[in-house]
Design a protein around this motif. Sequence first.
Motif, PDB file in Angstrom:
ATOM      1  N   ASN A   1     -12.517 -30.026   8.739  1.00  0.00           N
ATOM      2  CA  ASN A   1     -11.905 -30.414  10.034  1.00  0.00           C
ATOM      3  C   ASN A   1     -10.349 -30.549   9.956  1.00  0.00           C
ATOM      4  OD1 ASN A   1     -14.285 -30.889  11.387  1.00  0.00           O
ATOM      5  ND2 ASN A   1     -14.414 -32.974  10.538  1.00  0.00           N
ATOM      6  N   GLY A   2      -9.701 -29.447   9.513  1.00  0.00           N
ATOM      7  CA  GLY A   2      -8.449 -29.152   9.576  1.00  0.00           C
ATOM      8  C   GLY A   2      -7.699 -29.945   8.419  1.00  0.00           C
ATOM      9  N   ILE A   3      -8.277 -30.484   7.529  1.00  0.00           N
ATOM     10  CA  ILE A   3      -7.633 -31.260   6.347  1.00  0.00           C
ATOM     11  C   ILE A   3      -8.088 -30.555   5.100  1.00  0.00           C
ATOM     12  CG2 ILE A   3      -7.346 -33.645   5.348  1.00  0.00           C
ATOM     13  CD1 ILE A   3      -6.450 -33.719   8.152  1.00  0.00           C
ATOM     14  N   TRP A   4      -7.060 -30.309   4.384  1.00  0.00           N
ATOM     15  CA  TRP A   4      -7.284 -29.885   2.626  1.00  0.00           C
ATOM     16  C   TRP A   4      -7.189 -31.029   1.897  1.00  0.00           C
ATOM     17  CZ3 TRP A   4      -9.276 -25.653   0.542  1.00  0.00           C
ATOM     18  CH2 TRP A   4      -9.356 -24.709   1.417  1.00  0.00           C
ATOM     19  N   SER A   5      -8.153 -31.116   0.818  1.00  0.00           N
ATOM     20  CA  SER A   5      -7.841 -32.370   0.374  1.00  0.00           C
ATOM     21  C   SER A   5      -8.186 -31.932  -1.291  1.00  0.00           C
ATOM     22  CB  SER A   5      -8.752 -33.495   0.480  1.00  0.00           C
ATOM     23  OG  SER A   5     -10.074 -32.994   0.314  1.00  0.00           O
ATOM     24  N   PHE A   6      -7.472 -32.550  -2.364  1.00  0.00           N
ATOM     25  CA  PHE A   6      -7.639 -32.175  -3.638  1.00  0.00           C
ATOM     26  C   PHE A   6      -8.526 -33.227  -4.317  1.00  0.00           C
ATOM     27  CE2 PHE A   6      -3.673 -30.287  -2.791  1.00  0.00           C
ATOM     28  CZ  PHE A   6      -3.827 -29.159  -3.424  1.00  0.00           C
ATOM     29  N   THR A   7      -9.456 -32.949  -5.167  1.00  0.00           N
ATOM     30  CA  THR A   7     -10.505 -33.729  -5.793  1.00  0.00           C
ATOM     31  C   THR A   7     -10.020 -34.673  -6.648  1.00  0.00           C
ATOM     32  OG1 THR A   7     -12.904 -33.872  -6.790  1.00  0.00           O
ATOM     33  CG2 THR A   7     -10.934 -32.402  -7.949  1.00  0.00           C
TER      34      THR A   7
ATOM     35  N   TYR B   1      -3.766 -33.071   3.251  1.00  0.00           N
ATOM     36  CA  TYR B   1      -2.965 -32.317   3.978  1.00  0.00           C
ATOM     37  C   TYR B   1      -3.558 -31.492   5.139  1.00  0.00           C
ATOM     38  CZ  TYR B   1      -0.437 -32.518  -0.425  1.00  0.00           C
ATOM     39  OH  TYR B   1       0.336 -33.220  -1.628  1.00  0.00           O
ATOM     40  N   ASN B   2      -2.688 -31.962   6.261  1.00  0.00           N
ATOM     41  CA  ASN B   2      -3.281 -31.477   7.762  1.00  0.00           C
ATOM     42  C   ASN B   2      -2.503 -30.325   8.178  1.00  0.00           C
ATOM     43  OD1 ASN B   2      -3.576 -31.227  10.355  1.00  0.00           O
ATOM     44  ND2 ASN B   2      -3.890 -33.301  10.788  1.00  0.00           N
ATOM     45  N   ILE B   3      -3.395 -29.049   8.258  1.00  0.00           N
ATOM     46  CA  ILE B   3      -2.822 -27.823   8.335  1.00  0.00           C
ATOM     47  C   ILE B   3      -2.180 -27.772   9.804  1.00  0.00           C
ATOM     48  CG2 ILE B   3      -4.349 -26.727   7.124  1.00  0.00           C
ATOM     49  CD1 ILE B   3      -5.685 -25.823   9.393  1.00  0.00           C
ATOM     50  N   SER B   4      -2.236 -28.620  10.718  1.00  0.00           N
ATOM     51  CA  SER B   4      -1.740 -28.561  11.982  1.00  0.00           C
ATOM     52  C   SER B   4      -0.438 -29.464  11.812  1.00  0.00           C
ATOM     53  CB  SER B   4      -2.557 -29.340  13.058  1.00  0.00           C
ATOM     54  OG  SER B   4      -2.819 -30.551  12.612  1.00  0.00           O
ATOM     55  N   ASN B   5      -0.082 -30.014  10.777  1.00  0.00           N
ATOM     56  CA  ASN B   5       1.198 -30.561  10.576  1.00  0.00           C
ATOM     57  C   ASN B   5       2.176 -29.955   9.863  1.00  0.00           C
ATOM     58  OD1 ASN B   5       3.385 -32.046   9.314  1.00  0.00           O
ATOM     59  ND2 ASN B   5       2.350 -33.906   9.840  1.00  0.00           N
ATOM     60  N   PRO B   6       3.257 -29.159  10.319  1.00  0.00           N
ATOM     61  CA  PRO B   6       4.064 -28.055   9.710  1.00  0.00           C
ATOM     62  C   PRO B   6       4.519 -28.820   8.279  1.00  0.00           C
ATOM     63  CG  PRO B   6       4.577 -28.367  12.086  1.00  0.00           C
ATOM     64  CD  PRO B   6       3.740 -29.435  11.937  1.00  0.00           C
ATOM     65  N   GLU B   7       4.745 -29.991   8.141  1.00  0.00           N
ATOM     66  CA  GLU B   7       5.266 -30.569   6.922  1.00  0.00           C
ATOM     67  C   GLU B   7       4.292 -30.528   5.902  1.00  0.00           C
ATOM     68  OE1 GLU B   7       7.146 -34.825   5.497  1.00  0.00           O
ATOM     69  OE2 GLU B   7       7.873 -34.007   7.462  1.00  0.00           O
ATOM     70  N   ASP B   8       3.078 -31.125   6.468  1.00  0.00           N
ATOM     71  CA  ASP B   8       1.912 -30.953   5.349  1.00  0.00           C
ATOM     72  C   ASP B   8       1.735 -29.638   4.973  1.00  0.00           C
ATOM     73  OD1 ASP B   8       1.657 -33.630   5.458  1.00  0.00           O
ATOM     74  OD2 ASP B   8      -0.290 -33.506   6.348  1.00  0.00           O
ATOM     75  N   LEU B   9       1.700 -28.651   5.935  1.00  0.00           N
ATOM     76  CA  LEU B   9       1.592 -27.405   5.634  1.00  0.00           C
ATOM     77  C   LEU B   9       2.748 -26.869   4.629  1.00  0.00           C
ATOM     78  CD1 LEU B   9      -0.453 -25.171   6.317  1.00  0.00           C
ATOM     79  CD2 LEU B   9       0.723 -24.313   7.978  1.00  0.00           C
ATOM     80  N   ASP B  10       3.728 -26.860   4.677  1.00  0.00           N
ATOM     81  CA  ASP B  10       4.684 -26.537   3.839  1.00  0.00           C
ATOM     82  C   ASP B  10       4.524 -27.121   2.272  1.00  0.00           C
ATOM     83  OD1 ASP B  10       5.870 -25.043   5.792  1.00  0.00           O
ATOM     84  OD2 ASP B  10       7.377 -26.646   6.131  1.00  0.00           O
TER      85      ASP B  10
END
Length: 304
Positions: free
Chosen positions: A137-143, A169-178
Amino acid sequence: MHVQVRNSHNLLLGVLQSLKGITSGSVASQCVLKLYEAGKIGIINKSETQELAQYGAHFITNTDQPQSCNFASFVPYGEDTPLQRAEWIKFLGVFANAETRANQVYNAVRENYQCLLNLAKSRTSFKPTVAWMQYDNGIWSFTTEKYKLKYVEDAGGENVDASINKITYNISNPEDLDELHAILCTVDVVIDETFSSDPAVYNTSTFLQNINVEDHSCFAFLSNQCLWRYDKRIQNSTALDWYNGAVSQPQLVLADFIEVLFPTGNSTTTYFRNIAKDEGVVQITSEMCDRDVSLAMEPAITVC
């Protein structure tokens, strides 16, 4: 007679014929499928306590559900190391009156795992950096699952730096994506754990769409074709052998991981597939069961 949820341990113990019921037709074992299709194993409604009462033991993994006196909690999935997960075969051995066999199997698995571990430790080459990650749902996470991180260490790799401030990390957030982009530029191998309702169609394009990064030129794991998933062996797109056979035979997973980190091209992985090389899935069918199910299956020992 008993009902079992996970069945790879039954195969190794040689008590598959005592398995009389399963709670789902989605099972990642070709020999259980063979017995099920032959009518020797039935589907049990796990919400019908009266139906379950006829069995000597009903093994469960969800310990929060209401339990009857014949329920036995089988929870290797909460253990922190691969070998601790495999050691649960001793627990099942008590119920099956097969304690000697359970100890034999576990000792063989442990010795082979240790042999592979020693082989990995003898390497003097660099330690590849590995990221276990999933998208939801738009969020990447590390195990944060310790047994997965342990596999990386035991195979001779390093996990993504534990000092990462944000695990998600929310891919819709530019800072998170960077930030996510910067982290992935330091990674040599990615294990993509993202759930898919149809694993057979999940490929590199799916990953890139989820990662939402246009410039991925710095991603070494892509240029070196090191993008993996653990859904290689599946049944009916719903049952992954990663949650079955990989639990009881972690030495095969470690052998896979060594090949993932230090590819020779001479070894075929059991549970992992390289989607960067368009490797597909293996559909588990009953026709694959070419052995006498009344006999105990020997653990697969990897040469090391």
